[in-house]
Design a protein around this motif. Structure first.
Motif, PDB file in Angstrom:
ATOM      1  N   GLU A   1       0.841  -1.184   0.000  1.00 30.45           N
ATOM      2  CA  GLU A   1       0.000   0.000   0.000  1.00 30.45           C
ATOM      3  C   GLU A   1       0.884   1.246   0.000  1.00 30.45           C
ATOM      4  O   GLU A   1       1.912   1.285   0.670  1.00 30.45           O
ATOM      5  N   GLU A   2       0.457   2.203  -0.760  1.00 29.31           N
ATOM      6  CA  GLU A   2       1.180   3.478  -0.794  1.00 29.31           C
ATOM      7  C   GLU A   2       1.040   4.176   0.552  1.00 29.31           C
ATOM      8  O   GLU A   2      -0.023   4.180   1.160  1.00 29.31           O
ATOM      9  N   MET A   3       2.120   4.781   0.991  1.00 26.81           N
ATOM     10  CA  MET A   3       2.126   5.524   2.252  1.00 26.81           C
ATOM     11  C   MET A   3       2.505   6.965   1.947  1.00 26.81           C
ATOM     12  O   MET A   3       3.213   7.250   0.985  1.00 26.81           O
ATOM     13  N   LYS A   4       2.034   7.860   2.792  1.00 24.55           N
ATOM     14  CA  LYS A   4       2.454   9.255   2.648  1.00 24.55           C
ATOM     15  C   LYS A   4       2.783   9.784   4.032  1.00 24.55           C
ATOM     16  O   LYS A   4       2.238   9.347   5.038  1.00 24.55           O
ATOM     17  N   ALA A   5       3.679  10.734   4.059  1.00 19.10           N
ATOM     18  CA  ALA A   5       4.153  11.274   5.327  1.00 19.10           C
ATOM     19  C   ALA A   5       3.166  12.304   5.874  1.00 19.10           C
ATOM     20  O   ALA A   5       2.584  13.087   5.128  1.00 19.10           O
TER      21      ALA A   5
ATOM     22  N   PRO B   1      -1.210   5.338   5.703  1.00 19.51           N
ATOM     23  CA  PRO B   1      -1.680   4.840   4.410  1.00 19.51           C
ATOM     24  C   PRO B   1      -2.304   5.968   3.589  1.00 19.51           C
ATOM     25  O   PRO B   1      -3.082   6.773   4.098  1.00 19.51           O
ATOM     26  N   ALA B   2      -1.963   6.038   2.310  1.00 26.13           N
ATOM     27  CA  ALA B   2      -2.477   7.100   1.454  1.00 26.13           C
ATOM     28  C   ALA B   2      -3.963   6.917   1.165  1.00 26.13           C
ATOM     29  O   ALA B   2      -4.698   7.903   1.042  1.00 26.13           O
TER      30      ALA B   2
ATOM     31  N   ASN C   1      -6.317   5.479   3.122  1.00 28.53           N
ATOM     32  CA  ASN C   1      -7.148   5.674   4.308  1.00 28.53           C
ATOM     33  C   ASN C   1      -6.278   6.227   5.431  1.00 28.53           C
ATOM     34  O   ASN C   1      -5.925   5.517   6.353  1.00 28.53           O
ATOM     35  N   PRO C   2      -5.933   7.508   5.378  1.00 26.31           N
ATOM     36  CA  PRO C   2      -5.064   8.057   6.415  1.00 26.31           C
ATOM     37  C   PRO C   2      -5.754   8.069   7.775  1.00 26.31           C
ATOM     38  O   PRO C   2      -6.948   8.330   7.871  1.00 26.31           O
ATOM     39  N   VAL C   3      -4.993   7.741   8.802  1.00 23.27           N
ATOM     40  CA  VAL C   3      -5.518   7.722  10.168  1.00 23.27           C
ATOM     41  C   VAL C   3      -4.690   8.649  11.032  1.00 23.27           C
ATOM     42  O   VAL C   3      -3.552   9.005  10.688  1.00 23.27           O
ATOM     43  N   ASN C   4      -5.250   9.012  12.147  1.00 26.14           N
ATOM     44  CA  ASN C   4      -4.586   9.899  13.085  1.00 26.14           C
ATOM     45  C   ASN C   4      -3.319   9.239  13.621  1.00 26.14           C
ATOM     46  O   ASN C   4      -3.342   8.083  14.005  1.00 26.14           O
ATOM     47  N   CYS C   5      -2.228   9.969  13.650  1.00 23.50           N
ATOM     48  CA  CYS C   5      -0.955   9.399  14.127  1.00 23.50           C
ATOM     49  C   CYS C   5      -0.836   9.484  15.637  1.00 23.50           C
ATOM     50  O   CYS C   5       0.127   9.004  16.217  1.00 23.50           O
TER      51      CYS C   5
ATOM     52  N   CYS D   1      -2.502  16.538  14.483  1.00 22.24           N
ATOM     53  CA  CYS D   1      -2.474  15.728  13.285  1.00 22.24           C
ATOM     54  C   CYS D   1      -3.638  16.108  12.372  1.00 22.24           C
ATOM     55  O   CYS D   1      -4.777  16.220  12.842  1.00 22.24           O
ATOM     56  N   PRO D   2      -3.388  16.333  11.092  1.00 19.57           N
ATOM     57  CA  PRO D   2      -4.478  16.732  10.191  1.00 19.57           C
ATOM     58  C   PRO D   2      -5.428  15.572   9.836  1.00 19.57           C
ATOM     59  O   PRO D   2      -6.478  15.829   9.261  1.00 19.57           O
ATOM     60  N   TYR D   3      -5.087  14.387  10.179  1.00 19.58           N
ATOM     61  CA  TYR D   3      -5.939  13.249   9.819  1.00 19.58           C
ATOM     62  C   TYR D   3      -6.796  12.917  10.978  1.00 19.58           C
ATOM     63  O   TYR D   3      -7.295  12.116  11.417  1.00 19.58           O
TER      64      TYR D   3
END
Length: 86
Positions: free
Chosen positions: A59-63, A72-73, A75-79, A84-86
């Motif tokens: 799965e593609e990931m984004k920072a 995960p790009a 389904n981004p989840v809160n870090c 955190c913007p997600y």
């Protein structure tokens, strides 16, 4: 009292010994076949698990723009950070 047994008794004894002998051989063959089949099933199960693991989806990931944690790009989840913007 301990004389030579009759021929019919010797033949019956020989038949009983042969039946027991071949009975043990058959049981041993069945046991070996069962064990080899179990080993084959375990080997096939292991190969299937290995193939499942090697076919894992990538799965593609984004920072994260705030902390740099990768999410995960699709389904981004809160870090876990409050900003955190997600």
């Amino acid at each position: 009292m301990f004389g030579l047994p009759s021929l019919s008794k010797l033949l019956v004894l020989a038949v009983v010994v042969l039946v027991v002998w071949y009975g043990f051989k058959i049981v041993n063959r069945l046991d070996n076949a069962r064990k080899s089949e179990a080993k084959l099933r375990a080997y096939e199960r292991q190969k299937e698990e290995e193939s499942r693991k090697s076919k894992g989806e990538v799965e593609e990931m984004k920072a994260c723009t705030r902390c740099g944690a990768y999410v995960p790009a699709s389904n981004p989840v809160n870090c876990g950070r409050s900003d955190c913007p997600y």
